[in-house]
Design a protein around this motif. Structure first.
Motif, PDB file in Angstrom:
ATOM      1  N   VAL A  50      61.672 -32.972  95.454  1.00 28.54           N
ATOM      2  CA  VAL A  50      63.034 -33.435  95.731  1.00 28.54           C
ATOM      3  C   VAL A  50      63.605 -34.235  94.561  1.00 28.54           C
ATOM      4  O   VAL A  50      64.768 -34.077  94.200  1.00 28.54           O
ATOM      5  N   THR A  51      62.777 -35.094  93.957  1.00 29.26           N
ATOM      6  CA  THR A  51      63.272 -35.949  92.865  1.00 29.26           C
ATOM      7  C   THR A  51      63.137 -35.298  91.497  1.00 29.26           C
ATOM      8  O   THR A  51      63.797 -35.707  90.545  1.00 29.26           O
ATOM      9  N   GLY A  52      62.261 -34.293  91.381  1.00 32.84           N
ATOM     10  CA  GLY A  52      62.026 -33.688  90.073  1.00 32.84           C
ATOM     11  C   GLY A  52      61.188 -34.563  89.165  1.00 32.84           C
ATOM     12  O   GLY A  52      61.153 -34.354  87.943  1.00 32.84           O
ATOM     13  N   LEU A  53      60.480 -35.548  89.739  1.00 37.60           N
ATOM     14  CA  LEU A  53      59.688 -36.496  88.959  1.00 37.60           C
ATOM     15  C   LEU A  53      58.239 -36.499  89.426  1.00 37.60           C
ATOM     16  O   LEU A  53      57.975 -36.299  90.610  1.00 37.60           O
ATOM     17  N   PRO A  54      57.290 -36.750  88.501  1.00 38.39           N
ATOM     18  CA  PRO A  54      55.901 -36.920  88.936  1.00 38.39           C
ATOM     19  C   PRO A  54      55.785 -38.202  89.744  1.00 38.39           C
ATOM     20  O   PRO A  54      56.560 -39.148  89.556  1.00 38.39           O
ATOM     21  N   ILE A  55      54.809 -38.254  90.640  1.00 37.43           N
ATOM     22  CA  ILE A  55      54.696 -39.389  91.552  1.00 37.43           C
ATOM     23  C   ILE A  55      54.512 -40.701  90.805  1.00 37.43           C
ATOM     24  O   ILE A  55      55.003 -41.755  91.236  1.00 37.43           O
ATOM     25  N   GLY A  59      57.047 -45.046  90.615  1.00 39.20           N
ATOM     26  CA  GLY A  59      56.629 -46.424  90.841  1.00 39.20           C
ATOM     27  C   GLY A  59      55.405 -46.603  91.708  1.00 39.20           C
ATOM     28  O   GLY A  59      55.031 -47.725  92.025  1.00 39.20           O
ATOM     29  N   PHE A  60      54.746 -45.500  92.082  1.00 41.20           N
ATOM     30  CA  PHE A  60      53.546 -45.606  92.899  1.00 41.20           C
ATOM     31  C   PHE A  60      52.317 -45.752  92.010  1.00 41.20           C
ATOM     32  O   PHE A  60      52.274 -45.216  90.899  1.00 41.20           O
ATOM     33  N   ALA A  61      51.316 -46.457  92.516  1.00 42.68           N
ATOM     34  CA  ALA A  61      50.078 -46.675  91.771  1.00 42.68           C
ATOM     35  C   ALA A  61      49.104 -45.549  92.059  1.00 42.68           C
ATOM     36  O   ALA A  61      48.782 -45.292  93.219  1.00 42.68           O
ATOM     37  N   VAL A  62      48.637 -44.882  90.989  1.00 43.08           N
ATOM     38  CA  VAL A  62      47.611 -43.864  91.172  1.00 43.08           C
ATOM     39  C   VAL A  62      46.342 -44.572  91.629  1.00 43.08           C
ATOM     40  O   VAL A  62      45.887 -45.524  90.999  1.00 43.08           O
ATOM     41  N   PRO A  63      45.723 -44.156  92.735  1.00 45.85           N
ATOM     42  CA  PRO A  63      44.669 -44.949  93.364  1.00 45.85           C
ATOM     43  C   PRO A  63      43.339 -44.975  92.646  1.00 45.85           C
ATOM     44  O   PRO A  63      42.510 -45.806  92.963  1.00 45.85           O
ATOM     45  N   VAL A  64      43.076 -44.078  91.710  1.00 43.60           N
ATOM     46  CA  VAL A  64      41.787 -44.080  91.025  1.00 43.60           C
ATOM     47  C   VAL A  64      42.006 -44.070  89.529  1.00 43.60           C
ATOM     48  O   VAL A  64      42.981 -43.504  89.034  1.00 43.60           O
ATOM     49  N   PRO A  65      41.115 -44.711  88.735  1.00 45.71           N
ATOM     50  CA  PRO A  65      41.304 -44.768  87.291  1.00 45.71           C
ATOM     51  C   PRO A  65      41.052 -43.450  86.593  1.00 45.71           C
ATOM     52  O   PRO A  65      41.549 -43.207  85.523  1.00 45.71           O
ATOM     53  N   ASN A  66      40.240 -42.589  87.188  1.00 47.04           N
ATOM     54  CA  ASN A  66      39.991 -41.273  86.606  1.00 47.04           C
ATOM     55  C   ASN A  66      40.173 -40.241  87.696  1.00 47.04           C
ATOM     56  O   ASN A  66      39.469 -40.259  88.695  1.00 47.04           O
ATOM     57  N   ALA A  67      41.125 -39.350  87.515  1.00 46.30           N
ATOM     58  CA  ALA A  67      41.404 -38.348  88.543  1.00 46.30           C
ATOM     59  C   ALA A  67      41.263 -36.963  87.949  1.00 46.30           C
ATOM     60  O   ALA A  67      41.620 -36.729  86.804  1.00 46.30           O
ATOM     61  N   GLY A  89      44.823 -44.811  83.848  1.00 43.04           N
ATOM     62  CA  GLY A  89      45.054 -46.089  83.192  1.00 43.04           C
ATOM     63  C   GLY A  89      46.087 -46.957  83.871  1.00 43.04           C
ATOM     64  O   GLY A  89      46.684 -47.821  83.256  1.00 43.04           O
ATOM     65  N   ALA A  90      46.383 -46.751  85.147  1.00 42.42           N
ATOM     66  CA  ALA A  90      47.364 -47.581  85.838  1.00 42.42           C
ATOM     67  C   ALA A  90      46.713 -48.897  86.260  1.00 42.42           C
ATOM     68  O   ALA A  90      45.608 -48.910  86.775  1.00 42.42           O
ATOM     69  N   ILE A  91      47.387 -50.012  86.032  1.00 44.86           N
ATOM     70  CA  ILE A  91      46.911 -51.310  86.445  1.00 44.86           C
ATOM     71  C   ILE A  91      47.629 -51.675  87.730  1.00 44.86           C
ATOM     72  O   ILE A  91      48.852 -51.697  87.777  1.00 44.86           O
ATOM     73  N   THR A  92      46.876 -51.944  88.781  1.00 48.12           N
ATOM     74  CA  THR A  92      47.506 -52.199  90.067  1.00 48.12           C
ATOM     75  C   THR A  92      47.413 -53.661  90.442  1.00 48.12           C
ATOM     76  O   THR A  92      46.439 -54.347  90.135  1.00 48.12           O
ATOM     77  N   ALA A  93      48.464 -54.127  91.096  1.00 47.45           N
ATOM     78  CA  ALA A  93      48.494 -55.482  91.610  1.00 47.45           C
ATOM     79  C   ALA A  93      48.014 -55.460  93.054  1.00 47.45           C
ATOM     80  O   ALA A  93      47.833 -54.401  93.641  1.00 47.45           O
ATOM     81  N   PRO A  94      47.797 -56.640  93.658  1.00 43.57           N
ATOM     82  CA  PRO A  94      47.400 -56.668  95.062  1.00 43.57           C
ATOM     83  C   PRO A  94      48.378 -55.879  95.918  1.00 43.57           C
ATOM     84  O   PRO A  94      49.587 -56.002  95.758  1.00 43.57           O
ATOM     85  N   GLY A  95      47.829 -55.068  96.840  1.00 38.83           N
ATOM     86  CA  GLY A  95      48.679 -54.247  97.678  1.00 38.83           C
ATOM     87  C   GLY A  95      48.943 -52.888  97.077  1.00 38.83           C
ATOM     88  O   GLY A  95      49.611 -52.053  97.666  1.00 38.83           O
ATOM     89  N   GLY A  96      48.424 -52.631  95.859  1.00 41.73           N
ATOM     90  CA  GLY A  96      48.564 -51.316  95.259  1.00 41.73           C
ATOM     91  C   GLY A  96      49.849 -51.100  94.496  1.00 41.73           C
ATOM     92  O   GLY A  96      50.129 -50.013  94.038  1.00 41.73           O
ATOM     93  N   ALA A  97      50.677 -52.130  94.319  1.00 40.89           N
ATOM     94  CA  ALA A  97      51.943 -51.952  93.614  1.00 40.89           C
ATOM     95  C   ALA A  97      51.730 -52.005  92.114  1.00 40.89           C
ATOM     96  O   ALA A  97      50.819 -52.654  91.620  1.00 40.89           O
ATOM     97  N   VAL A  98      52.559 -51.289  91.372  1.00 38.51           N
ATOM     98  CA  VAL A  98      52.502 -51.339  89.919  1.00 38.51           C
ATOM     99  C   VAL A  98      53.254 -52.564  89.452  1.00 38.51           C
ATOM    100  O   VAL A  98      54.436 -52.728  89.773  1.00 38.51           O
ATOM    101  N   HIS A 139      60.588 -48.373  86.178  1.00 44.83           N
ATOM    102  CA  HIS A 139      59.486 -48.814  87.020  1.00 44.83           C
ATOM    103  C   HIS A 139      58.419 -49.375  86.086  1.00 44.83           C
ATOM    104  O   HIS A 139      57.758 -48.622  85.371  1.00 44.83           O
ATOM    105  N   GLY A 140      58.266 -50.702  86.074  1.00 42.03           N
ATOM    106  CA  GLY A 140      57.315 -51.294  85.146  1.00 42.03           C
ATOM    107  C   GLY A 140      57.729 -50.985  83.717  1.00 42.03           C
ATOM    108  O   GLY A 140      58.859 -51.248  83.308  1.00 42.03           O
ATOM    109  N   ASN A 141      56.819 -50.380  82.957  1.00 37.78           N
ATOM    110  CA  ASN A 141      57.155 -50.018  81.580  1.00 37.78           C
ATOM    111  C   ASN A 141      57.531 -48.545  81.440  1.00 37.78           C
ATOM    112  O   ASN A 141      57.558 -48.004  80.340  1.00 37.78           O
ATOM    113  N   LYS A 142      57.834 -47.886  82.551  1.00 37.53           N
ATOM    114  CA  LYS A 142      58.215 -46.473  82.530  1.00 37.53           C
ATOM    115  C   LYS A 142      59.715 -46.322  82.779  1.00 37.53           C
ATOM    116  O   LYS A 142      60.278 -46.972  83.666  1.00 37.53           O
TER     117      LYS A 142
END
Length: 243
Positions: A50-55, A59-67, A89-98, A139-142
């Motif tokens: 719908v948005t034409g953008l990767p997840i 602004g969502f945090a990828v849940p694992v460092p290596n996928a 390489g996503a750094i997540t804050a408490p609650g999973g937010a970027v 979103h963050g630095n993106k």
């Protein structure tokens, strides 16, 4: 899109693809508030369509460092390698937010901008300028930038930019389509771009690089000029015209 509109679009996309979902306004509210670090896969696939953008760009945090992707990993920006391990390489804050990153003193770069670049047409033996009103979301630095449907100097030439901010340096990729009945007959061009953000945060200037139709490497100047901090429907409608 309103929250209701987005939820409806996600449900309709799922229905079209034979993967129905029950997305509602409350889902969108939870995503926007950061209460949900990563939506369920059924929502992720429709959100990207719908948005034409990767997840990750939403602004969502990828849940694992290596996928390990079952689709395609981009290697050196030049193409996919099937099944390649991707370092997120996503750094997540408490609650999973970027977490938001401070970018010099210019604050957020979200808003409506006028994109302007110059290029040489070897076939026509002349220089041209391409202009688009684009919506930039940070979103963050993106940064993700998408041209408004009617906001380009050349009809039917949608422009997308996917960028990363590092201090006052903005680096990333660009992609532009062309009209089917135009000079370039629907060809799609893409390449890299690097810009410097002026201290005021109201202008970005730099260079683009990309391949031409004869596979020669071309380059030229590119600038983005700030127009409005709002990305509301009314503001986008105001700029949804030829520059």
């Amino acid at each position: 899109m309103s929250q209701d509109d987005l939820a409806l679009a996600i449900r309709e996309d799922g229905k079209e693809r034979g993967e129905p979902n029950d997305c509602a306004k409350r889902n969108v509210q939870r995503w926007e508030s950061g209460k949900v670090g990563m939506p369920r896969p059924v929502y992720v696939r429709s959100l990207e369509r719908v948005t034409g953008l990767p997840i990750e760009a939403l602004g969502f945090a990828v849940p694992v460092p290596n996928a390990r992707t079952t689709d395609a990993a981009v290697v050196n920006g030049h193409g996919p390698v099937q099944g390649e391990a991707v370092k997120v390489g996503a750094i997540t804050a408490p609650g999973g937010a970027v977490p938001m990153t401070k970018h010099s003193d210019h604050g957020t770069l979200s808003g409506i901008w006028l994109s302007r670049y110059e290029y040489h047409s070897s076939g026509r033996g002349s220089d041209f300028t391409g202009e688009h009103f684009v919506v930039i979301i940070q979103h963050g630095n993106k940064l993700t930038a998408r041209s408004l449907p009617e906001g380009s100097s050349n009809p039917d030439s949608p422009l997308t930019l996917d960028l990363t901010v590092d201090g006052n340096v903005v680096t990333g990729t660009w992609r532009e389509g062309t009209a089917q009945d135009g000079y370039y007959a629907g060809a799609v061009y893409h390449g890299a771009i690097q810009l410097l953000v002026e201290p005021t945060g109201r202008k970005m200037t730099g260079k683009w690089v990309g391949f031409g139709k004869d596979f020669d490497v071309n380059t030229g100047p590119w600038e983005l000029v700030f127009k409005d901090a709002s990305t509301s429907k009314a503001t986008m409608a105001e700029y949804n015209h030829r520059p």
